[in-house]
Each structure stands twice: as structure tokens, then as C-alpha cells.
Design an enzyme around this catalytic site. Sequence first.
Site: not given
Length: 715
Positions: A220, A646, A84
Site C-alpha cells: 500500500d 495512513s 489508498h
Amino acid sequence: MRILRLLALLLLTLPAVAQQGGMWIPSLLKGMNEKEMKSLGMKMSASDIYDVNNSSLKDAVPHFDGGCTSEVISPKGLLLTNHHCGYDAIQSHSTVQHDYLADGFWAMSMEEELPNPGMEVTFIVKIEDVTNQVLEGVSLLKSEEEKQKKIQENISKLTNSLPKESWQENMIRTFYEGNQYMRFVTETFKDIRLVGAPPSSIGKFGSDTDNWVWPRHTGDFSLFRIYAGKDNRPAEYSKDNVPYTPKHYFPISLGGVKEDDFTLVFGYPGRTQEYLPAVAVEQIVNVLNPAKIEVRDAALKVADSYMRKDKQIKIQYASKYASIANYWKKWIGETQGLKQTNAVAVKRAFEKDFLARAAKAGKTAEYGNLFNDFARLYSEIEPYQLSRDYFIEVALRNTELLTVGYRLYQLEQVYNARGEQSFNDRRNNTVASLEGTYKDFSKVVDEKIFEQLIELYATKSPKQFLPDVLKNKDYKALTQEIYSQSKLTSYNGVKELLQGDAKQVMEKLNNDKGYSLVKAMATAFIENVNPKYEELNLEIAALQRTYMKGILELSPKDARIFPDANSTLRVTYGKVKGYEPRDAVYYEPVTYLDGVIEKYVPGDYEFDVPQKLIELYNKKDYGPYGENGKMPVCFIGTNHTTGGNSGSPAIDAKGNLIGLNFDRVWEGTMSDIYYDPLICRNIMVDIRYVLFVVDKYAGAKRLIEEMKLVDVKKK
């Protein structure tokens, strides 16, 4: 087993586990933090994590494109971050004919790696305290405005004067609400190329349904590479650039994880508010979050309805939808978590104890009125804060016609303030940058979003700040009028509006119905809302600084007081740990590929699975990456993370890479405001799943071969 789980959870309340939580400055780990980490199982020293003179872990953890974290995993500058985090880049290279979002992308040679104009990664070279220099002369000033102006002057002077290499930058950031200032020497690399990304059915598996949720089964991750000049220093993109040779890169462990293993997460957490007073938390729970959730909920429902019907719209809106949905769901979980943990009551109890300690120390005159003042100021700011949130959510984030219109409004302000030359410079940049915006713009989708949100704005935001043009309207008719007549609905229309000299442009803009609405909204906000909001917010910030000073001054010497996150490099440590989110429910800390297959729905937007992954699963063809006949996918830990973490590396006790941070559990998203070790968990991709996808699924063995794999299997 049930008794053992309850005992484990009971132990979470004891001091040993209170050592988890916190976002610590890596240059200040020696002492308490190093002792705590070793008590949790760490085998490294603080110098292994941060060292100025020698290679250390910090040298392999760059800030990724200003918003995420990444890590270097090979001597050739191979970079790992979340799928992402690389989503915009993957999307920008995608077309209907070559849909890398749907199909994945793998460069089978360095020549095939794709450049990404504008993408940057930034390394931290050095961190040092500059508090005394920044605050020099500040205490002599009386007003908060004068103090802040002096602080900014000092920061500007130091940023320009403190020594650094010519290719480096100085960056000074505030900590502890302005009670401490730190200088960061940085190096920014600007030639970053896409190397590999799994299809969204792996990298975004579960999509928005599973976002912020455990159990999780998402691969991810994405891969990039840093390129540098031939001197190994930062350089603009060039075909002559070479792969960057890092000061440090992470060895990758094949050993996996088990419950209670030590975990260290290194990264750039964006923003937390751990020391807010109870009255502020109460306002977030009852007023501010519900308003923002309602706006985004309406926007998401519209976008989703069109994305499911049209592949082109799905590609155009994929990144935007994910961005909007991310904090929409986070705010929902945050609100529920704050209520579930009685965070307001906990903070009120802390404040009562704080006042008692202040009285005992003879500091009542300095700190005794803090919470009465907080209550007054938060009551005064509430309508301004609410109006501001509505303006930002509706005009600046979720309705693209309004967002473009606001940029043109800023262009008009440049003309009024600085004249035609400045206007022309800004106009050219605006026209160029809007091309990308309209590439992913759908008039049909935006019109329906506008219709929903403009009514919310006009009926739910504080009415005393609304422009007359939005009062008592037929909002469906207003929408049709604007989207049938405004030139803001297309790139060619905007270019037409911006052609001519400045006066001609201003005349055309102010005759455009879409622009006229944006201007009315922006003018009302800037004149009636923002000045008072800024005034009250400045008072609150000054009060918060005093409160933070009191916490630092009055707390016991062994108190674990860490600075709020501010997008600077931090360390958080903890353990791999399951949790009990509610009565009779317990979550194990590791998920497996079996769970992916269990969730599989053929052709589904969120839960489809590539056929090759199913074949590998059926054959149990996991290579050296599986464990006991199963393929680990994700795991959770007690690391205190937030947005910006992240892509952060999850590191084992010896400094090896074991995973990749990408999310938090829904029940614990309130950790930005209140960290509770019982339910706050971060979610990480198991590095073995990353390797399995790269090797067995994608066949990109060349990438595996440039990594350093360490086989430290658990016994």
C-alpha cells in the site's frame, strides 16, 4: 513455544508495556515520553524528533492532502504515502485506455511526473502553547455559547496577529477537550506531482476482504514529489517550479524488523474519543454503529454487483467504494472489539475510581454529578444523534443524487440569505465542481443504491423527524419516479436547472422531483433535528471538558494522559509485536511474499497478482531487499494509530525509515475509543517491499538512486 507465547502476553499487562499506546504532541516529548521511548529501545533524543532551530524528524513528515500522512525520502522532495491516499489522483489520471489503477504508473523522468491540481502537503514549522491567550476573558462569562464565542474570537485574533513568515500560516487547535490550546505554524506546498504507483493488484492486494485484517500482504504505497518555487518556498503549479529541497528526509533502512524492535510512527491521526464515558460507548455499540453499518452494507452490495460486471463502472466507483467500505468494516470491528474487551465495564470501573478520588480530594461538589448528567444527556440526544447519522449516511455520503441535491439546497439557502450576487458566485463554483462528480457517476448504480437506502431511511430513522413525503410510501415506485424524471441524474440536467436568473433557477429546482425530495429531507433535518442536537451536544462538550479537567487534576503525576487525536502532528511509539486475537490463535508479526502467492486467485477482483511479480517470486529475484531467501511484505506493531495515520512513516530506534503505516488489525479498531495493548496492532508495509517493487518490479531505479539507503542488517 505455547508457554513462551503465554508468558509474552502476560508480560503485556506489566507496567513496561503499559508504556505503549497514546498519541503524543511532539514538542512535549522531553521527560516522561523520552524516558519511556528509551526504555523501549530508542537511540534518539526528543530533540532529534522535534526541534524548532535545527533539522529534525518532524521536517520530513507533511500532512498529505488534508487526510493522510506522508514522508520525504530524498533530497529532491520525493514523497512516500499510501496507495489508498494517492488513489484519487491515480484514478483521475486513469482512462480505459491508460488504466493506472490496473497497470500502475511510473514516471521514468521528472518530465513525466503528473501534476495534481488542488493537491497539497503541509509541513509543521513550529508548535507552541497558547492556552492562556485563547482562554483570556472566558472564565468571566456564564453561558457555554458565550464562552465558545469568546474562544473563537480569541483564536481568530491570535491567528491573524501572531508572527510568521509571509508564506506561512497560523493554525490553533484545541486539546484535552478545550483545556489546552496549541498554535501550529505551517507551510503548505501546492505543486505535488504523481511519480509512481504500483498496480492495484499490489497496492490494493486483498482489497476489501483483507481490509482491517491480519495477516496482510498489501504493498500500500505510492510516490509523489513536492515542487517549489526557485526560492524553495511554496508556489502554485508552474512548469518553472523545481523539486523541493527538504530540511530533513528519511534515510531508508535495509535492515528489516524483528519482534520487539522499537517502532515510532509519526503522523496526523484524525479523531479519537479515548475519554468518553461508559454510557456513550454503550450507545455507540448498541445503537449508532449498527445503524451506520446497515446503511453502508446495503450501498456496498449494490456497487459491488455492478463493479464486477462492468470495467467502466469499476473505474468510476473504485475510489468511492473503497471509501465507503473502509469505515463500514472499521465500525464492525470496533463494535466487536469493544464487546470483546469489556470496554464499557472497564470505563465504569474507572468512573467509580474517579468519583472516589474526587471525594478524597474534596471535589465531590465539582465532579460528583458528572456521570448522572452524562446518562441524562446521552439519553436525550440518542434519537437526534441517530436521525443525524441516518441523514448523513443516506443523503450526504452514499447516494449521489441526494448529495448533489443537498449542494443545490445550500445554493438556495445562499440566495435566500445573501441575494443574487452571492448566489451567482456560488452557482458558478458549484457547476464547475460538479463536473468531476458526474464523471464518476452512474445513474443505473445510483438508482439502485437510492432504492435500498431511502427505504432504510424512512423505516429505520426516528419517525418523528421524517418529512411527510417519505411516510408510508412505495419506495421502489418513488425511486423509479425520481430517476426517470429528475434532472439531477446527469451533469447536463444540473446545468440546465442552474441556467437563468436566480428566480428562474429556484422555480426550476423546486419543480424537480429529485430536488424536492432532498429539500424536504434537509428541511426536516435542519429544523427538527439539528438545533436540538447542537444544543445537547454543546452541553455534552462542556461536561466532557469538565470531566477531562478532572482526569488531569485528579490523576497521579505519572499517569499517561494524552490528548485525543485532532488531525495535528503526533508521535506514537511501541514495538513490533505479534498477538493472540482469540483462543488458540497466534499471529506472527511479519508476512512474506509467499503469502501473496498463497492468496493468489487468477483474474480475481481482489487477489489477482501481476505475472511479473510471480516470475520474480519463482526466481527468488529479490535483489538486496530479501531476507533469508524470502521477501518481507508487512509487519505489525503496538503503535496507537487511527485514520489520518495512513501513510505515516514507521521509524526505527535511530531515525531510519523501516515501513509505512496503512491500517490496523480488525480486532483492535476500537482503539479510537479504548486502547488495549493485548490486541491493538497497527499494520505497516515493510520498506524493503516498497523498494523491491520500485526497483525489481517497476524498473524505476532512478528513484532508488536518489534515496539514502542504510544497511543495518540485524544480527
